[in-house]
Every structure is written in C-alpha cells, then in structure tokens.
Design an enzyme around this catalytic site. Sequence first.
Site, mmCIF file in Angstrom:
data_model
loop_
_atom_site.group_PDB
_atom_site.id
_atom_site.type_symbol
_atom_site.label_atom_id
_atom_site.label_comp_id
_atom_site.label_asym_id
_atom_site.label_seq_id
_atom_site.Cartn_x
_atom_site.Cartn_y
_atom_site.Cartn_z
ATOM 1 N N TYR A 28 -18.537 -14.002 8.053
ATOM 2 C CA TYR A 28 -19.611 -13.045 7.513
ATOM 3 C C TYR A 28 -20.616 -13.327 6.321
ATOM 4 O O TYR A 28 -20.032 -14.037 5.360
ATOM 5 C CB TYR A 28 -19.109 -11.553 7.067
ATOM 6 N N LYS A 38 9.423 3.855 -5.687
ATOM 7 C CA LYS A 38 8.168 4.682 -5.301
ATOM 8 C C LYS A 38 7.230 3.717 -4.345
ATOM 9 O O LYS A 38 7.318 2.556 -4.151
ATOM 10 C CB LYS A 38 7.360 4.912 -6.623
HETATM 11 C C1 PLP Z 1 6.138 2.264 -11.545
HETATM 12 C C2 PLP Z 1 6.852 2.618 -12.811
HETATM 13 C C3 PLP Z 1 7.968 1.955 -13.299
HETATM 14 C C4 PLP Z 1 8.254 0.512 -12.741
HETATM 15 O O1 PLP Z 1 7.332 -0.559 -13.255
HETATM 16 P P1 PLP Z 1 7.772 -1.989 -13.225
HETATM 17 O O2 PLP Z 1 6.615 -2.620 -13.977
HETATM 18 O O3 PLP Z 1 7.252 -2.349 -11.815
HETATM 19 O O4 PLP Z 1 8.907 -2.234 -13.473
HETATM 20 C C5 PLP Z 1 8.833 2.377 -14.399
HETATM 21 N N1 PLP Z 1 8.484 3.636 -14.901
HETATM 22 C C6 PLP Z 1 7.202 4.396 -14.293
HETATM 23 C C7 PLP Z 1 7.029 5.411 -15.006
HETATM 24 C C8 PLP Z 1 6.449 3.655 -13.424
HETATM 25 O O5 PLP Z 1 5.367 4.528 -13.174
#
Ligand code: PLP
Length: 372
Positions: free
Chosen positions: A267, A46
């Site tokens: 800044y 993702k």
């Molecule tokens: C993002 C996500 C993962 C992966 O998690 P990690 O901690 O990066 O291994 C697995 N399952 C779901 C539902 C997620 O949203």
Amino acid sequence: MDASTADNIDDEALSGVLSIDLAALQSNYRMLADRVAPATCAAVVKADAYGLGADRVGPALASAGCRHFFVAHLVEAKRLKRHLPRDAKLYVLNGLMPGGESYAAANGIIPVINSLSQLSQWSAAAEQHGARLPAVLQFDTGMSRLGLSAADASVLAENRALLRNLDVQFLMSHLASADEHLNSQNVQQLAAMQAIAVNFPDAELCFANSGGIFLGAAFHGALVRPGIALYGGAPTDSLANPMKPVVRLSVRVIQTHTAPPGTLVGYGGSHHTQSEMRLATLAAGYADGLPRSLSDRGAAYALGQRLPIVGRVSMDSMTIDITSLPTDALQLGSLVELIGADQTLEDLARDAGTIAYEILTGLGHRYHRQYI
Ligand SMILES: *Cc1c(COP(=O)(O)O)cnc(C)c1O
C-alpha cells in the site's frame, strides 16, 4: 523454524501456528514461586491469560501449584472458575460494577475494592449474604490509575466499622515503574504502601507484579502477582530475561515472486526496490496482531536468516525480502518465524514500537494454536 515443516500444519491452520509451551509456563511459575518464598505466588490471567487462552493456562498453572488467580473483569472470573480447582481463589482487579456483587458473593469471587463506594456496596452484599465477605483493598500509591486514595485510607483507619462485614485478605497496590530497576518511583510507592499498612496491622500485602518480584524481597509482601514473566516476557529492563520462552509464532508463506528493480511494494508503494529482489507474501497482518508499525521495519526469520518486512503491513498479509535465501527455500505453505529462536517476543515488540504485553494480547484467533 525449519522452512520445510509445512507438512506439520494442521488443516485448521490459517495465518500460521501459534505454539504455547505449557511446560515452560509451569516452569516459569515454579521459578517465580521459589524466588519469592516464603511469600506466595499468584498468577495474573486477565485478558484471556494475555491472549494465550485462560482455559488452558489456568489449569496448567493450577497443576504447577498456583491457587491465586487475578483477572480484570468479573466475567473473566465467571468463565475461568470452572477450569480451576475448587480451592483456587479468583480476584477481580478492576473491582465490581454495581450489580455484580451477588454473583461474586455467591461464587466466592474476591473483588479488589478500589473506592469507598465499592466498599460500601460489597459490605451491603455481605449483610444480604449473611456472612463476612473476602476483599482485597487496593490503594493508589502513585500511579493515579485505580485504588483508594491516602485520604480514603485515613477514613478507613478512623472508621473501623466500615470494614466489619469484610474479611480483608490483602492490602494491594500496583507499581507504575517496576520494570525499571533504578526508577525512584518504586521505593516511593513502597514507602507509601507501608505508611498505609501501619493502620491495618493484621493485613498482609500484595504488591509486586513481574517487575516488582525482581526488585527484591522488600517488595514481595505476602502475595505476588506476576503476569508477563509467566508468559516468558522480560520482567525487567536491566537483567537478561531469566524466563523461559512460552510462545512461538510462525506464519505461512502464501506467495513468492521475483520483483525487478523499481518495483513498488505494498500500500502506498512505501517500498521501492533498488535491485532485483525475491519477495514472499505472508498470510498474517495487523488483524493477526502484527502491528502496522512493523511496516518497513520488522523482520521474519527462516533458516537463520533475517528477512526484512518490505512495504506496509496489510490487514491479512505482509511482504518480506527473501533474497538472502536459496531459491525455492520457501514455497506456498512454508512457515517463517516471527517469534522463536531467532527473534524474541521483545525483539518483535521493539521493532513495532510497543511492548511484549501488547503483542501477546493482540495475537488473536486466526492462528492454529498448538499447546505443548
Ligand atoms: C496486569 C497487572 C499485573 C501483572 O503485571 P505484569 O507486569 O504482567 O507482571 C499485576 N497487577 C495488576 C494490578 C495488573 O493490572
């Protein structure tokens, strides 16, 4: 990174060089797959593979043997599909918005069903499609984020007909505290998942993210879903990170100068030099995913020296203290390390008051990307 490698920079180089080691990624995949066997190892890709480029990461994982890929949105699945082998399965974690069903059905994309209404929409799509459709059923076992409730699970257990159009691939849930080995929420969620699974004796479990894999075989189910560990992030807070680093980030120097005592830097003049200081300005800032919370806290590295960030991080630049380096060690175009041998992704995230996930997904597109 050697400060003298500026001549390696491609012409397209902007803020710096983000290098992504696909061989290390593949090695991480194989390590996790071996660890969970006989369970199968999927990959969570993702958010453009945690910012690293799903179009490069996906095929690299496929050639390491991965055939199950999870994205958050249908559109991510749509984009990734053409980069994956035909036999790869794509799952949409957030489920489908109304209207997404026909595309998903026609293209073999598997939704994670998070509510009874999504279930009935997908079931209706199956009737239209004229065949049973694959689905993953996600249950909320204690995170209160997404998924069918325990009450929904009872509804399904008592009304089997609700599932007659669906080919349930996995029962799924997500751990809220998997990175904390000793957190009792982990075993509570596992027990809740197992209690639900009793009602679906033929279905297999998909439960563990990266941290969950390291909680032990009881958490593995049939399919595990690591993300961060594939990309070199630490899966758990209680073990030395067993994963190979995948990401290195070096940022270019765009100016060096000497500041007399009493100079205000950045800044708001948040840094006030006490003595004469040599400063270098770097070509990356918070718009390049180096959070403003690194102001007066984080550091870059060159020639093995820690070079503290002084003053506030700006949008496109930040200033570091290079007094500890030999004069002329850094020049216009030199590279200093933000993530690499001297500073891990976790180190940088900690200084920024955040987690590796947020750093990775924020790095953006102003670095020259080098895939190794
Ligand atoms: C993002 C996500 C993962 C992966 O998690 P990690 O901690 O990066 O291994 C697995 N399952 C779901 C539902 C997620 O949203």
